[in-house]
Design a protein around this motif. Structure first.
Motif, PDB file in Angstrom:
ATOM      1  N   LYS A 189      39.216  43.635 -62.229  1.00  0.00           N
ATOM      2  CA  LYS A 189      39.328  45.531 -62.603  1.00  0.00           C
ATOM      3  C   LYS A 189      38.657  45.092 -63.969  1.00  0.00           C
ATOM      4  CE  LYS A 189      41.974  48.179 -59.975  1.00  0.00           C
ATOM      5  NZ  LYS A 189      43.332  49.203 -59.916  1.00  0.00           N
ATOM      6  N   THR A 230      34.977  43.401 -65.409  1.00  0.00           N
ATOM      7  CA  THR A 230      34.269  44.999 -64.203  1.00  0.00           C
ATOM      8  C   THR A 230      33.485  45.957 -64.785  1.00  0.00           C
ATOM      9  OG1 THR A 230      34.912  44.193 -61.977  1.00  0.00           O
ATOM     10  CG2 THR A 230      33.076  46.481 -62.395  1.00  0.00           C
ATOM     11  N   ALA A 231      35.402  46.582 -65.831  1.00  0.00           N
ATOM     12  CA  ALA A 231      35.765  47.868 -66.689  1.00  0.00           C
ATOM     13  C   ALA A 231      34.382  47.504 -67.957  1.00  0.00           C
ATOM     14  CB  ALA A 231      36.594  48.301 -66.974  1.00  0.00           C
ATOM     15  N   ALA A 254      31.791  44.949 -68.440  1.00  0.00           N
ATOM     16  CA  ALA A 254      30.528  44.095 -68.054  1.00  0.00           C
ATOM     17  C   ALA A 254      29.847  45.834 -67.415  1.00  0.00           C
ATOM     18  CB  ALA A 254      30.787  43.392 -66.724  1.00  0.00           C
ATOM     19  N   ASN A 255      30.390  47.120 -67.147  1.00  0.00           N
ATOM     20  CA  ASN A 255      29.408  47.426 -66.467  1.00  0.00           C
ATOM     21  C   ASN A 255      28.955  48.945 -67.459  1.00  0.00           C
ATOM     22  OD1 ASN A 255      29.323  47.725 -62.872  1.00  0.00           O
ATOM     23  ND2 ASN A 255      31.080  47.837 -63.025  1.00  0.00           N
ATOM     24  N   ASN A 256      29.689  48.610 -68.316  1.00  0.00           N
ATOM     25  CA  ASN A 256      29.364  49.760 -69.861  1.00  0.00           C
ATOM     26  C   ASN A 256      29.384  48.956 -70.974  1.00  0.00           C
ATOM     27  OD1 ASN A 256      30.711  52.498 -69.352  1.00  0.00           O
ATOM     28  ND2 ASN A 256      32.571  50.882 -68.332  1.00  0.00           N
ATOM     29  N   HIS A 257      29.057  47.966 -70.323  1.00  0.00           N
ATOM     30  CA  HIS A 257      27.580  46.752 -71.212  1.00  0.00           C
ATOM     31  C   HIS A 257      28.517  46.473 -72.575  1.00  0.00           C
ATOM     32  CE1 HIS A 257      24.744  47.900 -69.127  1.00  0.00           C
ATOM     33  NE2 HIS A 257      24.837  48.903 -68.813  1.00  0.00           N
ATOM     34  N   GLU A 265      37.776  52.485 -70.670  1.00  0.00           N
ATOM     35  CA  GLU A 265      37.176  51.992 -69.651  1.00  0.00           C
ATOM     36  C   GLU A 265      38.344  51.355 -68.782  1.00  0.00           C
ATOM     37  OE1 GLU A 265      34.241  53.195 -68.031  1.00  0.00           O
ATOM     38  OE2 GLU A 265      33.970  54.262 -70.347  1.00  0.00           O
TER      39      GLU A 265
END
Length: 438
Positions: free
Chosen positions: A392, A395-396, A398-401, A431
């Protein structure tokens, strides 16, 4: 006769409502009430500011005296007592002496800064004339000689227990060494002082009259109105204490942990003694595991890189010993086979770099310090045993660069660290917070 120990933050002295609520709360208790007080922030700022410039410019006696007296007047609307005036004169005289000598020791610095608490308890005495001031010198509050970060050793419990029922005001943050010198136990460490007295007297709980910054799920400057955390373990509270948006001294739990004495944070919004947060040994694991997403900008990263440095015997031990001798605190260490990374305070990065570069490690190919960083701490017991927590987190980001400079996830059941650029701090907190708290 039973006892109560409560820590009062100096910032409350300028809040008549909070002080009134505390006075009413204490009236419900018959016995000895030991109120351990931290310094009024304005007093700390005045004395710390003068210490920072004393070797460049001699403090003007009348100006300093006026500043110290005005703090008393602004809080109490009364003229300072003779005792307060005398303490202000002593502080000014001590600073003048340092300026004339042109140098000072850590012990002398502790002596100057202790006046912020001594003056504070005199303000409390003006607000509560029925109370009695007890100085650490009077109660035999002994410390080690580690000036600026001393540890408490003993108190004269027989004397404390011989006192009659009533309210006793004790200046926090300092004690007396074996050589009868003042030694401070750290900045704003009244929590630690109160905890030590709680343990010494066998009081059933330590009470903190509110916190300047509550134990919340995240920094309220980033997340709007985050929930207050109701239950924390000693370890979780100590971990969170190192982050900017909490005001709890990390050593508070030390005297209490072995005897399982709980800490209760009381709300100052009423005189009912409403408990906002309980800190004890109970390992309470929440459904989503994470209790707080904490952050701080006060870091630098000292990196030692080279083939196999993480496996080379002695490198880590030598560096930690050298930094300890220099008085540089290591916040955390994150290692791999090719890199050892020391998380330090922002101001200590360059000093540590200079020290370590002179140690001559043949197996280290590069030593550097990274700045303009932020440390994100995701805190909560149960991380190693909960499937998907690390996923989690990553992913938080990574998904927001968000670029993670370094991470220490999975090494502890209590906390995962991410080091990111300062420019990514707020986005990272938002995030990760959203991933666990929606």
């Amino acid at each position: 006769m039973s006892d109560k120990v409560i820590r009062l933050g100096g910032g409350h002295l300028g809040n008549p409502e909070s002080m009134g609520h505390l006075a009413q709360y204490l009236k419900h208790f018959v016995g000895r009430k030991f109120i351990v007080v931290s310094a009024v922030p304005e007093l700390s700022a005045i004395l710390s500011g003068n210490m920072a410039t004393v070797l460049q410019k001699e403090p003007e006696h009348d100006v300093l005296l006026t500043q110290l007296l005005s703090v008393h007047r602004n809080i109490t609307s009364k003229e300072a007592s003779d005792d307060y005036h005398q303490l202000a004169e002593q502080a000014s005289g001590l600073l003048k002496g340092i300026a004339l000598i042109g140098d000072y020791s850590r012990a002398l610095k502790d002596q100057v800064l202790s006046f912020s608490e001594k003056l504070t308890v005199e303000i409390v005495k003006t607000i509560w004339p029925e109370s009695q001031v007890l100085l650490p010198e009077q109660i035999g509050l002994q410390t080690t000689a580690d000036y600026g970060s001393a540890s408490f050793l003993a108190a004269n419990n027989d004397y404390l227990k011989s006192l009659p029922a009533g309210s006793f005001i004790i200046p926090g943050t300092y004690g007396i060494t074996e050589n009868n010198k003042i030694a401070r136990t750290g900045k704003t460490s009244a929590d630690y002082t109160a905890a030590f007295l709680t343990r010494s007297l066998g009081v059933e709980r330590l009470e903190l009259w509110d916190l300047d910054f509550d134990f919340q799920r995240a920094d309220p400057a980033i997340i709007s109105n985050p929930e207050v955390i109701k239950r924390l373990t000693y370890s979780e509270a100590s971990e969170l204490a190192y982050f900017d948006h909490y005001s709890f001294h990390p050593r508070t739990v030390e005297p209490l942990e072995s005897t399982h004495i709980p800490i209760e944070v009381l709300s100052s919004a009423s005189s009912d003694g409403v408990v906002e947060t309980v800190i004890n040994t109970e390992t309470f694991i929440e459904d989503q595991i994470v209790k707080s997403v904490a952050c701080t900008d006060d870091i630098s990263l000292l990196k030692l890189d080279g083939p196999g440095v993480g496996l080379k015997p002695g490198i880590l031990a030598r560096v930690t010993t050298q930094l300890n001798k220099a008085g540089i605190n290591i916040k955390s260490v994150i290692t791999s086979q090719t890199s050892i990374n020391f998380i330090l305070s922002e101001e200590n990065g360059d000093k540590a770099l200079s020290l370590v570069k002179g140690m001559g490690f043949s197996s280290v190919t590069d030593i550097s310090v990274l700045k303009d960083l932020s440390l994100i701490g995701i805190v909560g017991h149960g991380m190693q045993h909960a499937y998907g927590v690390s996923a989690k987190i990553f992913t938080a980001v990574a998904n927001n660069h968000i670029n993670v400079v370094i991470s220490g996830s999975g090494a502890s059941d209590l906390v995962s660290y991410l080091v990111v650029s300062k420019s990514d701090k707020e986005k990272s907190v938002r995030e990760i917070y959203s991933a666990f708290f929606g």
